[in-house]
Design an enzyme around this catalytic site. Structure first.
Site, PDB file in Angstrom:
ATOM      1  N   ASN A   7      -3.708  14.558   9.392  1.00 51.33           N
ATOM      2  CA  ASN A   7      -2.833  13.669   9.021  1.00 51.33           C
ATOM      3  C   ASN A   7      -1.576  14.310   8.313  1.00 51.33           C
ATOM      4  OD1 ASN A   7      -1.446  11.362   7.932  1.00 51.33           O
ATOM      5  ND2 ASN A   7      -3.223  10.417   7.032  1.00 51.33           N
ATOM      6  N   ARG A  90      -2.898  11.630  13.591  1.00 50.86           N
ATOM      7  CA  ARG A  90      -2.420  10.572  13.257  1.00 50.86           C
ATOM      8  C   ARG A  90      -0.922  10.309  13.632  1.00 50.86           C
ATOM      9  NH1 ARG A  90      -0.796   8.147   7.577  1.00 50.86           N
ATOM     10  NH2 ARG A  90      -0.548   6.080   8.025  1.00 50.86           N
ATOM     11  N   HIS A 179      -1.424   0.469   9.941  1.00 51.49           N
ATOM     12  CA  HIS A 179      -3.053   0.505   9.673  1.00 51.49           C
ATOM     13  C   HIS A 179      -3.849   0.169  10.857  1.00 51.49           C
ATOM     14  CE1 HIS A 179      -1.630  -0.437   5.146  1.00 51.49           C
ATOM     15  NE2 HIS A 179      -1.904   0.698   5.296  1.00 51.49           N
ATOM     16  N   ARG A 240       5.294  -1.659  -3.248  1.00 46.39           N
ATOM     17  CA  ARG A 240       6.059  -2.316  -2.215  1.00 46.39           C
ATOM     18  C   ARG A 240       5.947  -3.754  -2.645  1.00 46.39           C
ATOM     19  NH1 ARG A 240       3.200   0.441   2.420  1.00 46.39           N
ATOM     20  NH2 ARG A 240       4.220   2.568   2.681  1.00 46.39           N
ATOM     21  N   ARG A 284      -7.584  -0.048 -11.067  1.00 43.51           N
ATOM     22  CA  ARG A 284      -8.425   0.407 -12.161  1.00 43.51           C
ATOM     23  C   ARG A 284      -7.853   0.026 -13.403  1.00 43.51           C
ATOM     24  NH1 ARG A 284     -10.529   5.140  -8.580  1.00 43.51           N
ATOM     25  NH2 ARG A 284      -8.472   4.965  -7.903  1.00 43.51           N
ATOM     26  N   GLU A 384     -10.581   5.881   8.696  1.00 41.27           N
ATOM     27  CA  GLU A 384      -9.659   6.185   9.939  1.00 41.27           C
ATOM     28  C   GLU A 384      -9.718   7.610  10.450  1.00 41.27           C
ATOM     29  OE1 GLU A 384      -5.602   4.381   8.523  1.00 41.27           O
ATOM     30  OE2 GLU A 384      -6.663   4.192   6.691  1.00 41.27           O
TER      31      GLU A 384
HETATM   32  P1  AMP Z   1      -6.354   3.225  -0.530  1.00 45.71           P
HETATM   33  O1  AMP Z   1      -4.873   3.328  -0.359  1.00 45.71           O
HETATM   34  O2  AMP Z   1      -7.054   2.587   0.388  1.00 45.71           O
HETATM   35  O3  AMP Z   1      -6.891   4.819  -0.946  1.00 45.71           O
HETATM   36  O4  AMP Z   1      -6.606   2.528  -1.940  1.00 45.71           O
HETATM   37  C1  AMP Z   1      -6.059   3.215  -3.149  1.00 45.71           C
HETATM   38  C2  AMP Z   1      -6.055   2.090  -4.106  1.00 45.71           C
HETATM   39  O5  AMP Z   1      -7.639   1.436  -4.145  1.00 45.71           O
HETATM   40  C3  AMP Z   1      -6.035   2.617  -5.653  1.00 45.71           C
HETATM   41  O6  AMP Z   1      -4.601   2.592  -5.929  1.00 45.71           O
HETATM   42  C4  AMP Z   1      -6.621   1.543  -6.447  1.00 45.71           C
HETATM   43  O7  AMP Z   1      -5.905   0.541  -6.958  1.00 45.71           O
HETATM   44  C5  AMP Z   1      -7.926   0.984  -5.642  1.00 45.71           C
HETATM   45  N1  AMP Z   1      -9.061   1.620  -5.889  1.00 45.71           N
HETATM   46  C6  AMP Z   1      -9.790   2.569  -5.240  1.00 45.71           C
HETATM   47  N2  AMP Z   1     -11.050   2.764  -5.957  1.00 45.71           N
HETATM   48  C7  AMP Z   1     -11.220   1.993  -6.886  1.00 45.71           C
HETATM   49  C8  AMP Z   1     -12.190   1.685  -7.660  1.00 45.71           C
HETATM   50  N3  AMP Z   1     -13.000   2.348  -7.638  1.00 45.71           N
HETATM   51  N4  AMP Z   1     -11.985   0.662  -8.611  1.00 45.71           N
HETATM   52  C9  AMP Z   1     -10.755  -0.167  -8.361  1.00 45.71           C
HETATM   53  N5  AMP Z   1      -9.677   0.255  -7.700  1.00 45.71           N
HETATM   54  C10 AMP Z   1     -10.013   1.167  -6.700  1.00 45.71           C
END
Ligand code: AMP
Length: 397
Positions: A7, A90, A179, A240, A284, A384
């Site tokens: 990717n 990707r 996605h 965004r 978080r 993915e």
């Molecule tokens: P992704 O783009 O799918 O990697 O998701 C990233 C986002 O998921 C991060 O910016 C966090 O807001 C959220 N995230 C990932 N792991 C956690 C966790 N253990 N607890 C709360 N939020 C999380």
């Protein structure tokens, strides 16, 4: 068969080496700051992560370092490069040209290049990664897996905008959606997990990560999705804005003395839950802020969740019903508070929440609705890279 999944971004590159029979990840990592200084992260499954600071002026040099790490006699995952049977890439935008993954022939690469206009930040970087891999592994078959492909089954009424038709004719301005690899993987897995027949099902997938999108999948085919010509449309995201009144752009441009690039920068990088809270794009931090009484963090979580619930409602209308709703990606898999808030709007569908399971689910597959809930709601972790590896094997075999 071992598949190297790549990717490639403009200055970074994520990779995984996957054994397609066992579907195990043999090694994974990333190259960062390509063309700036360079950092390789490499981890063979079962061993500690290795971090190497090393110059990688070009993507070719970055990929060479990945290959060297994979065959390193001490920590490598394979003994020689001949053990890489295929590479899956990707590719972000396939325009209307690609409704499925495809072998990367010279003609296909030319067609991908024609889509560069539609994703000027992503597609050229994807192509650079493909070229570099082709140079380093000239005899290994390569496959392109497109973020947009799964959504190509959308009907016209879902993909045409209320704009002069000539913009579609001349420039292909329409909804594409992104996605797609995740929406495809998760919708299939949802049907399997719930024991449903995919070909006779109505599934809504909420991919809630830093980038977030939602899709309506009818009988296994996408019929609508929230991202548009670009990933800016739809849900409120990490940074965004998602849907806004387009006239806000002119209003803010005048007030803040911004040109179109300045406005796009605000909408793509300074908005979303980050902009709303002024705190963070990471849930978080937002959750911690909310618990500490930070009203802007609470607003961001409320607006994010409400937008997801509104899209679910519109996709129930699009499909004239829904059998299952799946939450996935970083927020969907981990943040039970968001899932709870979204589900609190779905009582009219007959959704009832299994509070204990929802509270306890972080990153695992689970059914978070009760046994008697009219619509099943579940958490399905996305993968993915595995989806790309599967697509690659299907074309190479
Ligand atoms: P992704 O783009 O799918 O990697 O998701 C990233 C986002 O998921 C991060 O910016 C966090 O807001 C959220 N995230 C990932 N792991 C956690 C966790 N253990 N607890 C709360 N939020 C999380």
């Amino acid at each position: 068969m071992n598949v190297l999944v790549i990717n490639c971004g403009s200055s970074s590159l994520k990779y995984q080496l996957i054994d397609s029979e066992s579907e195990a990840v043999l090694a994974k990592g990333l190259c960062e700051r390509i063309g700036i200084d360079g950092r390789l992260v490499y981890q063979k499954t079962g061993l500690d992560k290795e971090i190497t600071e090393a110059a990688m002026p070009t993507h070719k040099q970055a990929i060479q370092m990945v290959l060297d790490a994979l065959v390193n006699p001490k920590t490598g995952a394979i003994a020689s490069l001949s053990e890489i049977d295929a590479v899956g890439h990707r590719v972000v935008h396939g325009g209307e040209k690609f409704a499925a993954s495809t072998l990367l022939t010279p003609e296909v690469l030319k067609t991908i290049e024609e889509c560069n206009d539609l994703a000027p930040l992503h597609n050229p970087a994807n192509l650079i990664g493909i070229d570099a891999c082709k140079e380093l592994m000239p005899n290994v078959p390569m496959v392109g897996v497109f973020d947009t492909a799964f959504h190509q089954t959308m009907p016209k009424k879902a993909y045409l905008y209320g704009l002069p038709h000539e913009y579609y004719e001349k420039y292909k301005v329409r909804r594409y959606g992104f996605h797609g690899t995740s929406h495809s993987f998760v919708s299939k897995r949802t049907a399997e997990f719930l024991g449903m027949d995919l070909k006779n099902s109505k599934i809504i997938v909420a991919h809630l990560g830093n980038g977030a999108s939602i899709s309506a999948v009818l009988n296994g085919e996408c019929v609508d999705t929230s991202m548009g010509l670009t990933p800016l449309e739809g849900l409120v995201m990490g940074t965004r804005s998602g849907d806004i009144d387009p006239a806000i752009m002119e209003f803010i441009a005048k007030k803040e003395n911004l040109d179109i690039e300045g406005i796009m920068n605000v909408l793509n990088k300074k908005s979303g839950v980050q902009g709303m809270s002024g705190l963070s794009s990471d849930f978080r931090d937002l959750q911690a802020g909310h618990e500490a009484g930070n009203e802007l963090a609470t607003n961001a979580i409320e607006v994010f969740s409400y937008r997801v619930a509104k899209y679910i409602g519109s996709y129930v209308a699009a499909m004239n019903g829904v059998d299952a709703i799946a939450f996935t990606a970083g927020i969907g898999e981990n943040v039970n508070l968001v899932r709870e808030k979204v589900m609190s709007y779905l009582g009219y569908l007959g959704v009832t929440v299994n509070q204990a399971v929802n509270d306890a689910t972080h990153g695992d597959e689970a059914i978070i609705s009760t046994a008697d809930s009219k619509v099943k709601v579940c958490v399905i972790p996305t993968n993915e890279e595995l989806a790309i590896a599967r697509e690659t094997v299907a074309l190479v075999k």
